[in-house]
Design a protein around this motif. Structure first.
Motif, mmCIF file in Angstrom:
data_model
loop_
_atom_site.group_PDB
_atom_site.id
_atom_site.type_symbol
_atom_site.label_atom_id
_atom_site.label_comp_id
_atom_site.label_asym_id
_atom_site.label_seq_id
_atom_site.Cartn_x
_atom_site.Cartn_y
_atom_site.Cartn_z
ATOM 1 N N ALA A 77 68.689 47.613 82.016
ATOM 2 C CA ALA A 77 69.035 46.545 81.085
ATOM 3 C C ALA A 77 67.917 45.505 81.049
ATOM 4 N N ILE A 78 67.733 44.919 79.890
ATOM 5 C CA ILE A 78 66.748 43.854 79.719
ATOM 6 C C ILE A 78 67.497 42.557 79.448
ATOM 7 N N ALA A 79 67.265 41.559 80.275
ATOM 8 C CA ALA A 79 67.851 40.232 80.057
ATOM 9 C C ALA A 79 66.842 39.374 79.307
ATOM 10 N N ARG A 80 67.292 38.696 78.252
ATOM 11 C CA ARG A 80 66.446 37.755 77.527
ATOM 12 C C ARG A 80 66.783 36.349 78.023
ATOM 13 N N ILE A 81 65.817 35.712 78.639
ATOM 14 C CA ILE A 81 66.039 34.427 79.301
ATOM 15 C C ILE A 81 65.532 33.295 78.405
ATOM 16 N N ASP A 82 66.474 32.431 77.981
ATOM 17 C CA ASP A 82 66.087 31.288 77.151
ATOM 18 C C ASP A 82 66.491 29.947 77.755
ATOM 19 N N ASP A 83 66.968 29.962 78.986
ATOM 20 C CA ASP A 83 67.340 28.731 79.663
ATOM 21 C C ASP A 83 66.088 27.898 79.943
ATOM 22 N N PRO A 84 66.054 26.655 79.496
ATOM 23 C CA PRO A 84 64.848 25.837 79.670
ATOM 24 C C PRO A 84 64.402 25.712 81.125
ATOM 25 N N ALA A 94 64.866 27.873 83.574
ATOM 26 C CA ALA A 94 64.278 29.147 84.010
ATOM 27 C C ALA A 94 62.903 29.350 83.399
ATOM 28 N N ILE A 95 62.755 28.952 82.140
ATOM 29 C CA ILE A 95 61.453 29.068 81.480
ATOM 30 C C ILE A 95 60.434 28.174 82.182
ATOM 31 N N ASP A 96 60.845 26.973 82.494
ATOM 32 C CA ASP A 96 59.950 26.041 83.170
ATOM 33 C C ASP A 96 59.574 26.543 84.569
ATOM 34 N N ALA A 97 60.544 27.157 85.255
ATOM 35 C CA ALA A 97 60.272 27.669 86.594
ATOM 36 C C ALA A 97 59.212 28.774 86.575
ATOM 37 N N PRO A 113 60.853 31.696 75.681
ATOM 38 C CA PRO A 113 61.742 32.627 76.397
ATOM 39 C C PRO A 113 60.988 33.872 76.865
ATOM 40 N N PHE A 114 61.586 34.549 77.833
ATOM 41 C CA PHE A 114 60.952 35.747 78.377
ATOM 42 C C PHE A 114 62.005 36.809 78.654
ATOM 43 N N ALA A 115 61.533 38.015 78.906
ATOM 44 C CA ALA A 115 62.407 39.137 79.241
ATOM 45 C C ALA A 115 62.356 39.380 80.747
ATOM 46 N N SER A 116 63.461 39.874 81.296
ATOM 47 C CA SER A 116 63.527 40.158 82.730
ATOM 48 C C SER A 116 64.221 41.489 82.957
ATOM 49 N N ILE A 117 63.631 42.298 83.827
ATOM 50 C CA ILE A 117 64.196 43.597 84.197
ATOM 51 C C ILE A 117 64.309 43.671 85.705
ATOM 52 N N ASP A 118 65.497 43.985 86.193
ATOM 53 C CA ASP A 118 65.713 44.267 87.612
ATOM 54 C C ASP A 118 65.764 45.778 87.799
ATOM 55 N N PHE A 119 64.965 46.288 88.730
ATOM 56 C CA PHE A 119 64.973 47.734 88.957
ATOM 57 C C PHE A 119 64.551 48.028 90.380
#
Length: 306
Positions: free
Chosen positions: A259-266, A268-271, A277-283
């Motif tokens: 799964a690909i998570a689309r991260i738009d939380d300010p 998280a973006i700042d961190a 926004p960015f994409a995140s994959i856990d694998f």
């Protein structure tokens, strides 16, 4: 000519004609392949013109360095994986990360770092979706594996790979990450796109005659290895791609489409020190211990090195 006659004839050419010691394995393989080819010529009534066209095709594919691509497109590389899966199942190995094909575009010698690496050189950042991918390398018992090597490589936004595409910087989108003390790895890169066989190349020429496309879904390649464990060759596919389950190389497998998570939380973006926004994959990767009950996963083949 019947098959028995062909077997006798080929044995005469390959075995009986030997005048000095031969390599028995090479002799065995050549005798079998030559016999099968002669039987196909007989059974299919292949004409001399068709035969020499085939020889010319293989010569052209070799000259274009497309035989590795052709092997994937005809399913031969996938067939080798099927056999390896069967051997591991017979050895009682199950539950590991699925393997899939290596493909022809690995390059040895990518820069190495511990725990984290940035793969992309930033040249496509304004057009690309930033990706963070992270996870843990586990052993057969589910324990994290520190100091495992995660080699990763993928295409750019044009579907091209560095080294083979000389317009890219050295080792762009290629790195080796050594897992940290907790067996963790992480990298920053960009979401790649899929690619197709060279449209005027020899592989696509044959695929056209077979009524097939030559497209691959967007994907990311991995070698994962650790001392005392079986090397894993695999890749993940990018979910949502048009060719996700229609890969010309037959490399798409269940368990390799995270799964690909689309991260738009300010926050998280700042961190991540980003401005969009960015994409995140856990694998996670699960390796098997070395065993003599199954063939080695170390594959010797010609590979590029930079």
């Amino acid at each position: 000519m019947n098959h028995a006659d062909i077997d006798t004839l080929v044995k005469n050419w390959i075995v009986d004609a030997a005048s000095r010691p031969a390599n028995p394995r090479v002799q065995q393989v050549v005798q079998r392949l030559l016999g099968d080819l002669c039987k196909a010529i007989e059974d299919l009534d292949i004409t001399p013109t068709e035969f020499w066209h085939g020889i010319a095709y293989l010569s052209a594919a070799g000259a274009a360095n497309e035989l590795g691509l052709l092997s994937a497109g005809l399913g031969l590389e996938r067939f080798l994986d099927i056999r390896a899966d069967e051997a591991e199942q017979k050895a009682g190995l199950e539950g590991g990360t699925p393997r899939t094909i290596e493909g022809p575009l690995y390059v040895a010698g990518a820069p190495e770092s511990v725990g984290f690496a940035r793969l992309d050189d930033g040249s496509e950042s304004d057009r690309a979706e930033t990706l963070f991918m992270q996870g843990t390398v586990f052993d057969q018992e589910g324990k994290p594996l520190p100091n495992a090597k995660v080699e990763v490589w993928h295409a750019n936004l044009l579907g091209n790979y560095s080294f083979f595409d000389r317009t890219q910087s050295d080792f762009n989108l290629r790195r080796t990450i050594v897992t940290d003390a907790d067996g963790r790895y992480q990298f920053r890169s960009i979401i790649p796109v899929g690619y197709g066989c060279p449209p005027d190349g020899t592989t696509q020429q044959l695929l056209d005659l077979l009524g097939r496309h030559g497209q691959r879904p967007a994907h990311i390649h991995f070698f994962v290895s650790a001392p005392g464990h079986r090397k894993l060759t695999t890749q993940i596919n990018i979910d949502g791609d048009e060719y996700l389950w229609d890969d010309f190389a037959f490399a798409s497998r269940e368990g390799l489409v995270p799964a690909i998570a689309r991260i738009d939380d300010p926050a998280a973006i700042d961190a991540k020190r980003l401005d969009k926004p960015f994409a995140s994959i856990d694998f996670d990767f699960h390796l098997y211990r070395d065993t003599e009950a199954a063939p080695s996963t170390i594959v010797e083949r010609n590979r590029a090195a930079a």
